[in-house]
Design a protein around this motif. Structure first.
Motif, short mmCIF file in Angstrom:
data_model
loop_
_atom_site.label_atom_id
_atom_site.label_comp_id
_atom_site.label_asym_id
_atom_site.label_seq_id
_atom_site.Cartn_x
_atom_site.Cartn_y
_atom_site.Cartn_z
N GLU A 59 0.82 -1.21 0.00
CA GLU A 59 0.00 0.00 0.00
C GLU A 59 0.85 1.26 0.00
O GLU A 59 0.36 2.35 0.24
CB GLU A 59 -0.93 -0.01 1.22
CG GLU A 59 -1.92 -1.17 1.22
CD GLU A 59 -2.81 -1.15 2.44
OE1 GLU A 59 -2.63 -0.28 3.29
OE2 GLU A 59 -3.71 -2.01 2.52
N GLY A 60 2.13 1.12 -0.29
CA GLY A 60 3.00 2.29 -0.34
C GLY A 60 3.60 2.61 1.01
O GLY A 60 3.48 1.87 1.98
N LEU A 61 4.27 3.75 1.07
CA LEU A 61 4.90 4.17 2.31
C LEU A 61 3.85 4.52 3.36
O LEU A 61 2.76 5.00 3.04
CB LEU A 61 5.80 5.38 2.04
CG LEU A 61 6.95 5.13 1.07
CD1 LEU A 61 7.68 6.43 0.79
CD2 LEU A 61 7.92 4.10 1.65
N ASP A 62 4.20 4.32 4.60
CA ASP A 62 3.28 4.53 5.72
C ASP A 62 3.42 5.96 6.23
O ASP A 62 4.50 6.35 6.70
CB ASP A 62 3.63 3.54 6.84
CG ASP A 62 2.65 3.60 7.99
OD1 ASP A 62 1.78 4.49 8.00
OD2 ASP A 62 2.77 2.75 8.89
N PRO A 63 2.35 6.79 6.15
CA PRO A 63 2.45 8.16 6.68
C PRO A 63 2.81 8.20 8.16
O PRO A 63 3.38 9.20 8.62
CB PRO A 63 1.05 8.73 6.43
CG PRO A 63 0.47 7.89 5.35
CD PRO A 63 1.04 6.52 5.54
N ASP A 64 2.49 7.15 8.89
CA ASP A 64 2.86 7.12 10.31
C ASP A 64 4.36 6.96 10.51
O ASP A 64 4.88 7.23 11.60
CB ASP A 64 2.13 5.97 11.02
CG ASP A 64 0.65 6.27 11.22
OD1 ASP A 64 0.24 7.43 10.98
OD2 ASP A 64 -0.09 5.35 11.61
N ALA A 65 5.06 6.52 9.45
CA ALA A 65 6.51 6.33 9.54
C ALA A 65 7.25 7.52 8.94
O ALA A 65 8.23 7.37 8.21
CB ALA A 65 6.92 5.04 8.86
N VAL A 66 6.74 8.71 9.22
CA VAL A 66 7.35 9.97 8.79
C VAL A 66 7.56 10.82 10.03
O VAL A 66 6.70 10.88 10.91
CB VAL A 66 6.45 10.73 7.79
CG1 VAL A 66 7.07 12.07 7.42
CG2 VAL A 66 6.21 9.89 6.54
N LEU A 67 8.70 11.49 10.10
CA LEU A 67 9.02 12.31 11.26
C LEU A 67 9.71 13.59 10.80
O LEU A 67 10.76 13.52 10.15
CB LEU A 67 9.94 11.52 12.19
CG LEU A 67 10.24 12.05 13.59
CD1 LEU A 67 8.98 12.26 14.40
CD2 LEU A 67 11.18 11.07 14.30
#
Length: 341
Positions: A59-67
């Motif tokens: 499903e692509g990159l996880d927005p939760d894994a952005v900082l």
């Protein structure tokens, strides 16, 4: 003096970005260390849209894994410490590299190690820095080279941190690839971090606007530490970053501007007797006169042009200088004229 020694942007901040900053001026409460949901979504959308990162990988990159980070330099300096590295651990990075990779290892008490692209990773490597396009050389690693390094690091249990601050600034006809491209990681971002900066692409060096994203477990661990360390990007800056990540037009304008400056300055350096190597992307020309770099610095300074000595980026740069394209069109033209004199 035409100062081409430091890569600091001189061009205006995009108007929409400035408007977003101004609109968020009344932000009295503590901002989210994690960043707003809108910012995190804008980041993964921008990487997919601009670089194909995340496409085709589930499903692509996880927005939760952005900082969000307080610029990229802060993260580069503190990442080994934030990951818990220390004595006995090795932080590997390119043999010609931004000095902060080495400084970050030293801050953590780890051992810094310069590694050529054709060298195996040293025993005990816990963190590997990749940098493509490179500062200072402008060299670009293709997908195959990135894939090989990621596989090698994974085999040794090392985290891979890719400094991709210049990813959106390839020269004409040049393809740049993110470590988060599925073709590199095979659909699994475990152990991978990509570090991005808006300083160059959006002229936001003064805003201190950076990002790290990738492996959700690694990013989650960084978030927990950064909460307690007070490493928080101000809310107005987060809003400005969101606006910048949603707009690709100003990025294309920035790329065209630097391409035009490269077209003026590179042939002028070559006509003056310097050989330009790599320099196919990013904001710098990596040049040599086949002499000690300080002699080249002195000769150019005598013409009113200030450049950076290559030895600043490692012993392998002892015969090179780094020439920045981050000057106004007028200053770039003045440098070319002085080189011809």
């Amino acid at each position: 003096m035409v100062d081409l020694s430091v890569g600091t942007p001189v061009d205006p901040v995009p108007e929409a970005v400035g408007e977003a900053l101004r609109a968020a001026w009344d932000s009295p409460g503590y901002p989210q260390t994690w960043g707003t949901p809108a910012l995190r979504q804008a980041a993964v959308d921008a990487l997919a849209r601009r670089h194909g990162a995340g496409r085709g990988a589930g499903e692509g990159l996880d927005p939760d894994a952005v900082l969000p980070t307080i610029g990229s330099k802060e993260l580069v300096a503190w990442l080994p410490t934030l990951l818990g590295l220390g004595p006995g651990d090795v932080v590997a990075f390119p043999d010609l590299a931004y000095p902060t990779y080495e400084v970050g290892a030293q801050l953590a008490g780890a051992r810094p190690a310069r590694v050529r692209d054709d060298e195996p990773l040293p025993a005990g490597t816990r963190l590997l820095w990749l940098n493509s396009p490179s500062n200072p050389t402008g060299r670009v690693l293709d997908a195959a080279a990135l894939t090989d390094r990621v596989a090698e690091a994974r085999a040794t249990g090392a985290v891979v941190a890719a400094d991709e601050c210049y990813l959106a600034l390839p020269g004409p006809g040049v393809l740049t690839t993110s470590v988060l491209d599925p073709g590199v990681h095979g659909g699994d971002v475990t152990g991978l971090l990509a570090v991005h900066s808006l300083s160059k692409t959006s002229n936001l060096a003064g805003y201190r606007a950076g990002l790290v994203l990738g492996d959700p477990v690694l990013v989650g661990g960084l978030l927990q530490v950064r909460k307690h360390a007070g490493m928080i990007v101000p809310r107005p800056v987060q809003e400005a970053m969101t606006a910048a990540l949603r707009d690709d037009v100003h990025v294309a304008d920035t790329r065209a501007r630097y391409d035009a400056r490269r077209t003026v300055l590179r042939p002028a350096l070559e006509a003056a007797g310097l050989r330009v190597e790599h320099s196919e992307a990013g904001l710098y020309l990596w040049a040599t006169a086949d002499e000690p770099c300080r002699a080249t610095v002195d000769r150019l300074a005598a013409r009113g042009i200030l450049v950076a000595p290559g030895e600043f980026y490692g012993p392998a740069g002892g015969a090179h200088v780094r020439v920045a394209l981050t000057a106004s069109d007028e200053r770039i033209a003045a440098a070319a004229q002085r080189l011809a004199g």
